[in-house]
Enzyme design. Structure first.
Site, PDB file in Angstrom:
ATOM      1  N   HIS A   1      35.659 -16.693 -32.485  1.00  0.00           N
ATOM      2  CA  HIS A   1      35.929 -15.251 -32.312  1.00  0.00           C
ATOM      3  C   HIS A   1      35.771 -14.485 -33.633  1.00  0.00           C
ATOM      4  O   HIS A   1      36.385 -13.444 -33.819  1.00  0.00           O
ATOM      5  CB  HIS A   1      37.330 -14.997 -31.742  1.00  0.00           C
ATOM      6  CG  HIS A   1      37.690 -15.891 -30.594  1.00  0.00           C
ATOM      7  ND1 HIS A   1      37.458 -15.543 -29.285  1.00  0.00           N
ATOM      8  CD2 HIS A   1      38.226 -17.135 -30.565  1.00  0.00           C
ATOM      9  CE1 HIS A   1      37.854 -16.530 -28.487  1.00  0.00           C
ATOM     10  NE2 HIS A   1      38.321 -17.521 -29.245  1.00  0.00           N
TER      11      HIS A   1
ATOM     12  N   SER B   1      17.189  -0.297 -51.969  1.00  0.00           N
ATOM     13  CA  SER B   1      17.252   0.992 -51.300  1.00  0.00           C
ATOM     14  C   SER B   1      16.609   2.034 -52.207  1.00  0.00           C
ATOM     15  O   SER B   1      16.735   1.961 -53.428  1.00  0.00           O
ATOM     16  CB  SER B   1      18.716   1.355 -51.037  1.00  0.00           C
ATOM     17  OG  SER B   1      18.852   2.753 -50.881  1.00  0.00           O
TER      18      SER B   1
ATOM     19  N   LYS C   1      21.934  -1.480 -53.990  1.00  0.00           N
ATOM     20  CA  LYS C   1      21.686  -2.240 -52.762  1.00  0.00           C
ATOM     21  C   LYS C   1      20.697  -3.386 -52.921  1.00  0.00           C
ATOM     22  O   LYS C   1      19.695  -3.280 -53.605  1.00  0.00           O
ATOM     23  CB  LYS C   1      21.129  -1.293 -51.664  1.00  0.00           C
ATOM     24  CG  LYS C   1      22.138  -0.305 -51.115  1.00  0.00           C
ATOM     25  CD  LYS C   1      23.292  -0.972 -50.391  1.00  0.00           C
ATOM     26  CE  LYS C   1      22.893  -1.486 -49.030  1.00  0.00           C
ATOM     27  NZ  LYS C   1      22.692  -0.435 -48.052  1.00  0.00           N
TER      28      LYS C   1
ATOM     29  N   GLU D   1      17.384  -9.809 -41.233  1.00  0.00           N
ATOM     30  CA  GLU D   1      17.508  -8.669 -40.316  1.00  0.00           C
ATOM     31  C   GLU D   1      16.274  -8.523 -39.444  1.00  0.00           C
ATOM     32  O   GLU D   1      16.363  -8.264 -38.240  1.00  0.00           O
ATOM     33  CB  GLU D   1      17.731  -7.372 -41.105  1.00  0.00           C
ATOM     34  CG  GLU D   1      19.125  -7.244 -41.681  1.00  0.00           C
ATOM     35  CD  GLU D   1      19.256  -5.970 -42.498  1.00  0.00           C
ATOM     36  OE1 GLU D   1      19.951  -5.061 -42.051  1.00  0.00           O
ATOM     37  OE2 GLU D   1      18.638  -5.883 -43.586  1.00  0.00           O
TER      38      GLU D   1
END
Ligand code: ARG
Length: 464
Positions: free
Chosen positions: A162, A283, A289, A296
């Site tokens: 979970h 970024s 970043k 992804e």
């Protein structure tokens, strides 16, 4: 008498008007099926040899065909072949060029054959190669996982259920979980390959041919296991394409889940791993970043491949026997699936061995969140407390920890003994993550010793 077909089509004999210009491009597939050219030529060469063997064409005609096809293949490879939309597809482009080159012998190549068995054959030859390529990349990824599992056999991290801290596990054990997923994926691809490797050629349009063809000979030349049993089935079903796409969708579902973990682990909040810079991007506005683009994208691309599978099932479901033009729509989703799968596998195979594990952060996380509560309960059971009572006692210990912002290992012996008289000094050994994982020491368990043995077994299983 020379017969001139309407619009110069190879099939134009019965037509009196030429094809509408839009319909010509609407029905054409050459822009995407030209990628099958090598397999189309391979199939044609085998067909020509077989036609000669059974006496349908002469040896001179066969040799002219083989020589012409060889030149065409070279021209395509040099980028000098001009594909024509008015010749509709890869098959007719190559055949028309062959005839332009060698004359009447070229016109005999299509004897006892149809584009229906031809395209199904091309696709199977193509897919067989792609499955082999995918299996090679998959193997490389699995080997990478074993390298990491071996290196990190006793590195600790929290295991989750979970997405809540559950019990400590070893990083090696975690990597081996993904290895098992991928091992099944590779077996599935190999099983799929066996069903792909059956030859449609000779089914002709749908009912076979009146020429005395030798399909076993052609199958042998092309490395197929056997000719397809039934001509109607051979030209009409694309279940092998669907099956491959299902294998790819499942494989990419696994890589998508794995990606999700890497993305979480690389976040500032988890900070469990560092992905190499070469697999990340920055970024344009936020200088700090470093984004986990590769995982992804793999997670995102899995969606496209699942979509391709659903598209193909839907393409097939309404078709009566035998071939229907609908099937021309099988190619783009298949090609896209192959490209996506090979790309994702390559990215993962390159990236996985290069991941840097932040062992201290993971160890700290494994020691927090009451991850050894179950170990304490098991400890009490070993001291004679029934499990349900032990669960209750440990629940109270966790409550005490939460209220005083301490882990179980930070409670004093006196505090613990107030909850159960069965607790003694030796309890603190089971409350560490090291103690926890090394106690799970059975086949399939997370103990470092088991991880080492599992890696060794896995190396042997890679051959299968
Ligand atoms: N381009 C076609 C396909 O991909 C080849 C087979 C065409 N057959 C036909 N009878 N029109 O399916």
């Amino acid at each position: 008498m020379k017969h001139k077909s309407a619009g110069g089509k190879l099939w134009g004999g019965r037509f009196t008007e030429s094809t509408d210009a839009f319909v010509e491009s609407f029905t054409a597939s050459v822009e995407f099926d030209q990628r099958l050219y090598r397999y189309d030529i391979q199939g044609s060469c085998a067909h020509a040899r077989m036609l000669c063997k059974v006496g349908v064409i002469s040896a001179a005609e066969r040799d002219a065909i083989l020589g012409g096809l060889d030149q065409i293949e070279q021209a395509i490879e040099r980028g000098e072949f001009e594909w024509s939309v008015s010749l509709e597809d890869v098959h007719m482009n190559i055949e028309a060029r062959l005839t332009a080159m060698i004359g009447d012998a070229g016109k005999k190549l299509h004897t006892g054959r149809s584009r229906n068995d031809q395209v199904a054959t091309d696709l199977r030859l193509y897919l067989r190669d792609q499955i082999d390529a995918a299996c090679r990349e998959l193997l490389r990824l699995q080997e990478g996982l074993l390298t990491v599992a071996e290196r990190e056999f006793d590195t600790l991290l929290p295991g989750f259920t979970h997405l809540q801290v559950a019990m400590p596990v070893t990083f090696g054990h975690h990597m081996l979980a993904w290895f098992e997923n991928l091992q099944r994926d590779r077996q599935r691809l190999l099983e799929c390959r066996a069903r792909v490797n059956v030859m449609p050629l000779g089914a002709a349009a749908l009912a076979g041919t009146s020429f005395p063809i030798d399909r076993h000979y052609t199958a042998e030349l092309l490395g197929f296991d056997r000719p397809a049993e039934n001509s109607l089935d051979a030209v009409s079903d694309r279940d092998f394409v669907i099956e491959f796409c299902a294998c790819a969708a499942l494989l990419l579902t696994h890589l998508s889940r794995f990606s999700e973990e890497l993305i979480l682990w690389a976040s500032t909040q988890f900070d469990f791993v560092d992905l190499p810079d070469r697999f990340c991007t920055g970024s344009s506005i936020m200088p700090q970043k470093k984004n986990p683009d590769v995982p992804e994208l793999v997670r995102g691309k899995s969606g496209r491949v699942i979509g391709n599978l659903v598209g193909l099932l839907t393409l097939m479901k309404g078709q009566p026997l035998a071939y229907n033009k609908d099937n021309q729509e099988d190619k783009e989703p298949l090609f896209d699936t192959v490209d996506t799968l090979l790309g994702c596998l390559r990215a993962f195979a390159d990236m996985i061995p290069a991941i840097r594990v932040k062992a201290d952060n993971m160890r700290l996380a494994a020691a927090t969140g009451y991850s050894t509560a179950t170990d304490l309960a098991d400890y009490l059971v070993r001291k004679g407390v029934p499990f349900r009572d032990a669960h209750e006692i440990v629940g109270a210990a966790v409550r005490l920890g939460i209220d005083s912002k301490r882990e179980l290992s930070e409670l004093s012996l006196t505090e613990l003994q107030a909850l159960s008289g069965n607790i003694e000094q030796d309890v603190f050994r089971v409350l560490t993550p090291e103690g926890s994982v090394s106690s799970r020491n059975h086949f399939g368990g997370t103990a470092p010793q088991q991880v080492e043995a599992a890696v060794e077994r896995a190396r042997k299983r890679l051959g299968n």
